[in-house]
Design a protein around this motif. Structure first.
Motif, PDB file in Angstrom:
ATOM      1  N   CYS A 102      -8.440   6.838   5.370  1.00  0.00           N
ATOM      2  CA  CYS A 102      -7.665   5.687   4.877  1.00  0.00           C
ATOM      3  C   CYS A 102      -7.405   5.829   3.384  1.00  0.00           C
ATOM      4  CB  CYS A 102      -8.416   4.388   5.136  1.00  0.00           C
ATOM      5  SG  CYS A 102      -8.510   3.885   6.848  1.00  0.00           S
ATOM      6  N   TYR A 129       1.475  -2.504  15.127  1.00  0.00           N
ATOM      7  CA  TYR A 129       0.439  -1.929  14.288  1.00  0.00           C
ATOM      8  C   TYR A 129       0.451  -2.637  12.938  1.00  0.00           C
ATOM      9  CZ  TYR A 129      -2.822   1.728  13.025  1.00  0.00           C
ATOM     10  OH  TYR A 129      -3.948   2.395  12.676  1.00  0.00           O
ATOM     11  N   TYR A 137      -7.541   8.562   1.538  1.00  0.00           N
ATOM     12  CA  TYR A 137      -6.701   9.733   1.289  1.00  0.00           C
ATOM     13  C   TYR A 137      -5.218   9.414   1.505  1.00  0.00           C
ATOM     14  CZ  TYR A 137      -5.099  14.577   1.402  1.00  0.00           C
ATOM     15  OH  TYR A 137      -4.449  15.747   1.146  1.00  0.00           O
ATOM     16  N   LEU A 138      -4.949   8.543   2.470  1.00  0.00           N
ATOM     17  CA  LEU A 138      -3.577   8.151   2.777  1.00  0.00           C
ATOM     18  C   LEU A 138      -3.120   6.939   1.956  1.00  0.00           C
ATOM     19  CD1 LEU A 138      -3.730   8.627   6.646  1.00  0.00           C
ATOM     20  CD2 LEU A 138      -2.645  10.143   4.975  1.00  0.00           C
ATOM     21  N   ASN A 139      -3.849   6.661   0.879  1.00  0.00           N
ATOM     22  CA  ASN A 139      -3.532   5.571  -0.058  1.00  0.00           C
ATOM     23  C   ASN A 139      -3.541   4.194   0.595  1.00  0.00           C
ATOM     24  OD1 ASN A 139      -3.257   7.286  -2.302  1.00  0.00           O
ATOM     25  ND2 ASN A 139      -1.174   7.797  -1.655  1.00  0.00           N
ATOM     26  N   GLU A 140      -4.472   3.998   1.518  1.00  0.00           N
ATOM     27  CA  GLU A 140      -4.657   2.691   2.133  1.00  0.00           C
ATOM     28  C   GLU A 140      -6.083   2.229   1.860  1.00  0.00           C
ATOM     29  OE1 GLU A 140      -1.475   3.124   5.765  1.00  0.00           O
ATOM     30  OE2 GLU A 140      -3.597   3.321   6.226  1.00  0.00           O
ATOM     31  N   LYS A 184      -0.291   1.372   8.155  1.00  0.00           N
ATOM     32  CA  LYS A 184       0.749   2.111   8.853  1.00  0.00           C
ATOM     33  C   LYS A 184       0.535   3.621   8.820  1.00  0.00           C
ATOM     34  CE  LYS A 184       3.810   2.097   4.910  1.00  0.00           C
ATOM     35  NZ  LYS A 184       5.010   1.565   4.310  1.00  0.00           N
ATOM     36  N   CYS A 185      -0.089   4.154   7.770  1.00  0.00           N
ATOM     37  CA  CYS A 185      -0.323   5.591   7.694  1.00  0.00           C
ATOM     38  C   CYS A 185      -1.559   6.036   8.482  1.00  0.00           C
ATOM     39  CB  CYS A 185      -0.482   6.026   6.239  1.00  0.00           C
ATOM     40  SG  CYS A 185       1.003   5.787   5.256  1.00  0.00           S
ATOM     41  N   THR A 186      -2.557   5.177   8.510  1.00  0.00           N
ATOM     42  CA  THR A 186      -3.786   5.527   9.213  1.00  0.00           C
ATOM     43  C   THR A 186      -3.556   5.497  10.707  1.00  0.00           C
ATOM     44  OG1 THR A 186      -5.063   4.523   7.435  1.00  0.00           O
ATOM     45  CG2 THR A 186      -6.217   4.972   9.462  1.00  0.00           C
ATOM     46  N   GLN A 196       0.828  -3.521   9.248  1.00  0.00           N
ATOM     47  CA  GLN A 196       1.638  -2.884   8.218  1.00  0.00           C
ATOM     48  C   GLN A 196       0.786  -2.248   7.126  1.00  0.00           C
ATOM     49  OE1 GLN A 196       4.834  -2.476   8.588  1.00  0.00           O
ATOM     50  NE2 GLN A 196       5.147  -1.429   6.644  1.00  0.00           N
ATOM     51  N   GLN A 197      -0.334  -2.899   6.766  1.00  0.00           N
ATOM     52  CA  GLN A 197      -1.174  -2.375   5.691  1.00  0.00           C
ATOM     53  C   GLN A 197      -1.940  -1.120   6.105  1.00  0.00           C
ATOM     54  OE1 GLN A 197      -1.666  -5.389   7.105  1.00  0.00           O
ATOM     55  NE2 GLN A 197      -3.821  -5.751   7.478  1.00  0.00           N
TER      56      GLN A 197
END
Length: 168
Positions: free
Chosen positions: A78, A161, A80-83, A166-168, A163-164
């Motif tokens: 999380c 999913y 690493y993916l800026n979340e 979305k990358c994870t 929104q906060q």
């Protein structure tokens, strides 16, 4: 009255029926397969995210179990993916008075209730999955299992999913 909405075996079987892939065993196998490489990649991350990942991964040095390792990799991913990993996995103390109101405001996520004064290698009081402020699964064995079941519920129930995350 408290009741558990789902059982993890039901979610695993429903996911298998829909996708022809067993959820939990596949999730754990792939997470374990990619963990060494992910940890290597995480160690190269610099700046603020690198510091946060280092803090997350320090838990492994205190308690090197498979559950701790999986939880640290998920949280580090999380970051690493800026979340914010707190958006996926939130930890509370069992003495937190605002626990219920905070849980009711959670759209989707995993929460861990830690026993106040417990050692790092002590088991938490509870690990559970929340969807729209409702506890749908509780008494889970690990954070990784809770995350896998949350992803399975999102897929099986055709939920949007968060929104906060979305990358994870």
């Amino acid at each position: 009255m408290y009741y558990q909405c789902f059982f993890f075996l039901q979610i695993d079987r429903q996911f298998l029926r829909i996708s022809t892939v067993p959820l939990l065993s596949t999730f754990f196998a792939e997470l374990d397969r990619y963990s060494p490489r992910l940890m290597e990649i995480f160690s190269r991350k610099g700046r603020q995210a690198g510091k946060e990942i280092t803090q997350i991964m320090d838990a492994i040095s205190k308690d090197d179990t498979i559950h701790t390792r999986r939880a640290c990799v998920i949280k580090s991913l999380c970051t690493y993916l800026n979340e914010d990993p707190e958006k996926l996995v939130k930890a509370y103390l069992d003495s937190d008075f605002e626990l219920q109101s905070t849980m009711e405001q959670t759209v989707m996520g995993v929460y861990v209730i830690l026993i106040e004064g417990a050692l790092p290698d002590d088991d938490p009081a509870d690990i559970a999955v929340l969807i729209e402020g409702v506890e749908v699964l509780s008494d889970l064995n690990s954070i990784a299992q809770a995350c896998a079941l949350l992803f399975g519920l999102i897929y099986c129930l055709n939920l949007s999913y968060p929104q906060q995350l979305k990358c994870t």
